[in-house]
Design a protein around this motif. Structure first.
Motif, PDB file in Angstrom:
ATOM      1  N   UNK A 292      -2.092  -5.663  -7.114  1.00 23.36           N
ATOM      2  CA  UNK A 292      -1.552  -4.767  -6.103  1.00 23.36           C
ATOM      3  C   UNK A 292      -1.036  -3.501  -6.779  1.00 23.36           C
ATOM      4  N   UNK A 293      -1.405  -2.347  -6.237  1.00 22.56           N
ATOM      5  CA  UNK A 293      -0.869  -1.067  -6.692  1.00 22.56           C
ATOM      6  C   UNK A 293       0.321  -0.742  -5.807  1.00 22.56           C
ATOM      7  N   UNK A 294       1.514  -0.685  -6.396  1.00 22.07           N
ATOM      8  CA  UNK A 294       2.739  -0.529  -5.624  1.00 22.07           C
ATOM      9  C   UNK A 294       3.426   0.778  -6.011  1.00 22.07           C
ATOM     10  N   UNK A 295       3.782   1.562  -5.006  1.00 21.22           N
ATOM     11  CA  UNK A 295       4.559   2.778  -5.214  1.00 21.22           C
ATOM     12  C   UNK A 295       5.835   2.677  -4.393  1.00 21.22           C
ATOM     13  N   UNK A 296       6.644   3.731  -4.417  1.00 19.08           N
ATOM     14  CA  UNK A 296       7.900   3.713  -3.679  1.00 19.08           C
ATOM     15  C   UNK A 296       7.699   3.793  -2.168  1.00 19.08           C
ATOM     16  N   UNK A 297       6.465   4.037  -1.731  1.00 19.25           N
ATOM     17  CA  UNK A 297       6.247   4.147  -0.287  1.00 19.25           C
ATOM     18  C   UNK A 297       5.066   3.330   0.236  1.00 19.25           C
ATOM     19  N   UNK A 298       4.401   2.565  -0.628  1.00 25.50           N
ATOM     20  CA  UNK A 298       3.279   1.801  -0.113  1.00 25.50           C
ATOM     21  C   UNK A 298       2.711   0.818  -1.111  1.00 25.50           C
ATOM     22  N   UNK A 299       1.834  -0.051  -0.608  1.00 32.40           N
ATOM     23  CA  UNK A 299       1.116  -1.010  -1.454  1.00 32.40           C
ATOM     24  C   UNK A 299      -0.363  -0.929  -1.110  1.00 32.40           C
ATOM     25  N   UNK A 300      -1.206  -0.977  -2.150  1.00 28.79           N
ATOM     26  CA  UNK A 300      -2.644  -0.791  -1.996  1.00 28.79           C
ATOM     27  C   UNK A 300      -3.357  -1.907  -2.758  1.00 28.79           C
ATOM     28  N   UNK A 301      -4.400  -2.475  -2.155  1.00 28.73           N
ATOM     29  CA  UNK A 301      -5.162  -3.516  -2.840  1.00 28.73           C
ATOM     30  C   UNK A 301      -6.575  -3.541  -2.298  1.00 28.73           C
ATOM     31  N   UNK A 302      -7.455  -4.212  -3.033  1.00 21.19           N
ATOM     32  CA  UNK A 302      -8.877  -4.212  -2.701  1.00 21.19           C
ATOM     33  C   UNK A 302      -9.243  -5.494  -1.967  1.00 21.19           C
ATOM     34  N   UNK A 303      -9.683  -5.356  -0.732  1.00 22.46           N
ATOM     35  CA  UNK A 303     -10.102  -6.507   0.056  1.00 22.46           C
ATOM     36  C   UNK A 303     -11.480  -6.977  -0.392  1.00 22.46           C
TER      37      UNK A 303
END
Length: 285
Positions: free
Chosen positions: A184-195
């Motif tokens: 998971x790529x996590x920042x102070x405003x969101x989380x992003x991942x590859x489905x």
């Protein structure tokens, strides 16, 4: 009746397990959160309260080269000593000599890999696979879980660096051992991942996630079917230069995305609610 894009195994995603572990119910005697490795890259640590939350809930902490500088400079005095990583990995062309000396004195494992065909991000992922991944896989529970790797602040700053972070998700997903981990790529405003290809079920408690989200076919065209969004689609072709489901809205606590090809999923997080929940639980312990 299932659509033609739904004829694959279901993969579960639950970022609440690591972002807000005490909000997730678990069976008696089961861990209340997912043990994870935290990877700190070379971007400023801005929201220290959120960073401390991620740090305190992680099992292993690794800095990618210049990420060691960022960690060192984010804290001072006695507080800095509390934030010593387990390892610093990379070609070490960015790690300052004073920072290297400081962490060496704390017995931090500092690993130099001069290979210029891989980045510090990739070197750190390889280090985690070799040293920590088996311990992160929860194989002794009733519901075995893959290893979880959280990459902090990997999106932002230079655009090419952000695309490289996404590229690393695709590289990891293409490996034979991909099922053994979730990144998971996590920042102070969101989380992003590859489905993954097939059916993806994503648990998103509304108190902590959303409302904004997006599905981005970075790796190439795909056909998707969704449920749980304000603007759901069925057997919907998506591609760069074509249609794309960005600026969508999460409607409930669960989203389902069925896709013919891997697609990027990004969702807002409510940092204050996450931190408040963690602090309130700490007061109960």
């Amino acid at each position: 009746m299932q659509t033609f894009t739904e004829q694959r195994a279901t993969k579960a995603w639950n970022p609440a397990h690591f972002l807000c572990p005490f909000a997730v119910p678990s069976p008696c005697n089961e861990p209340r959160h997912t043990a994870y490795a935290l990877l700190v890259l070379n971007q400023p640590i801005q929201d220290k309260s959120f960073f401390k939350h991620l740090w305190n809930n992680s099992r292993y902490r690794i800095c990618g080269d210049g990420g060691g500088n960022r960690l060192h400079d984010a804290f001072e005095g006695d507080e800095r000593i509390k934030f010593g990583p387990d390892a610093i990995c990379g070609d070490l062309d960015s790690l300052r000599s004073d920072v290297r000396a400081y962490y060496s004195a704390l017995q931090v494992d500092i690993v130099q890999d001069p290979d210029q065909n891989s980045t510090d991000f990739g070197k750190c992922l390889e280090y985690i696979r070799k040293h920590y991944e088996p311990a992160l896989q929860q194989t002794d529970s009733l519901d075995p879980q893959p290893a979880t790797i959280i990459v902090y602040n990997s999106l932002g700053g230079r655009v090419d660096h952000s695309f490289h972070s996404i590229h690393q998700l695709y590289l990891a997903a293409s490996e034979e051992s991909a099922a053994l981990r979730q990144i998971f790529l996590v920042s102070d405003d969101g989380v992003t991942f590859l489905l993954s290809r097939g059916c993806n079920v994503i648990q998103l408690p509304q108190k902590f996630f959303g409302p904004a989200c997006g599905i981005v076919p970075v790796g190439g065209p795909s056909v998707i079917t969704t449920s749980g969004l304000m603007w759901d689609v069925v057997d919907w072709a998506t591609s760069f230069g074509g249609r794309m489901s960005t600026s969508n809205v999460v409607k409930g606590d669960m989203v389902k995305v069925v896709t013919t090809e891997p697609v990027l999923f990004a969702v807002e997080i409510q940092v204050e609610a996450i931190i408040d929940r963690g602090l309130s639980q700490d007061r109960l312990c």
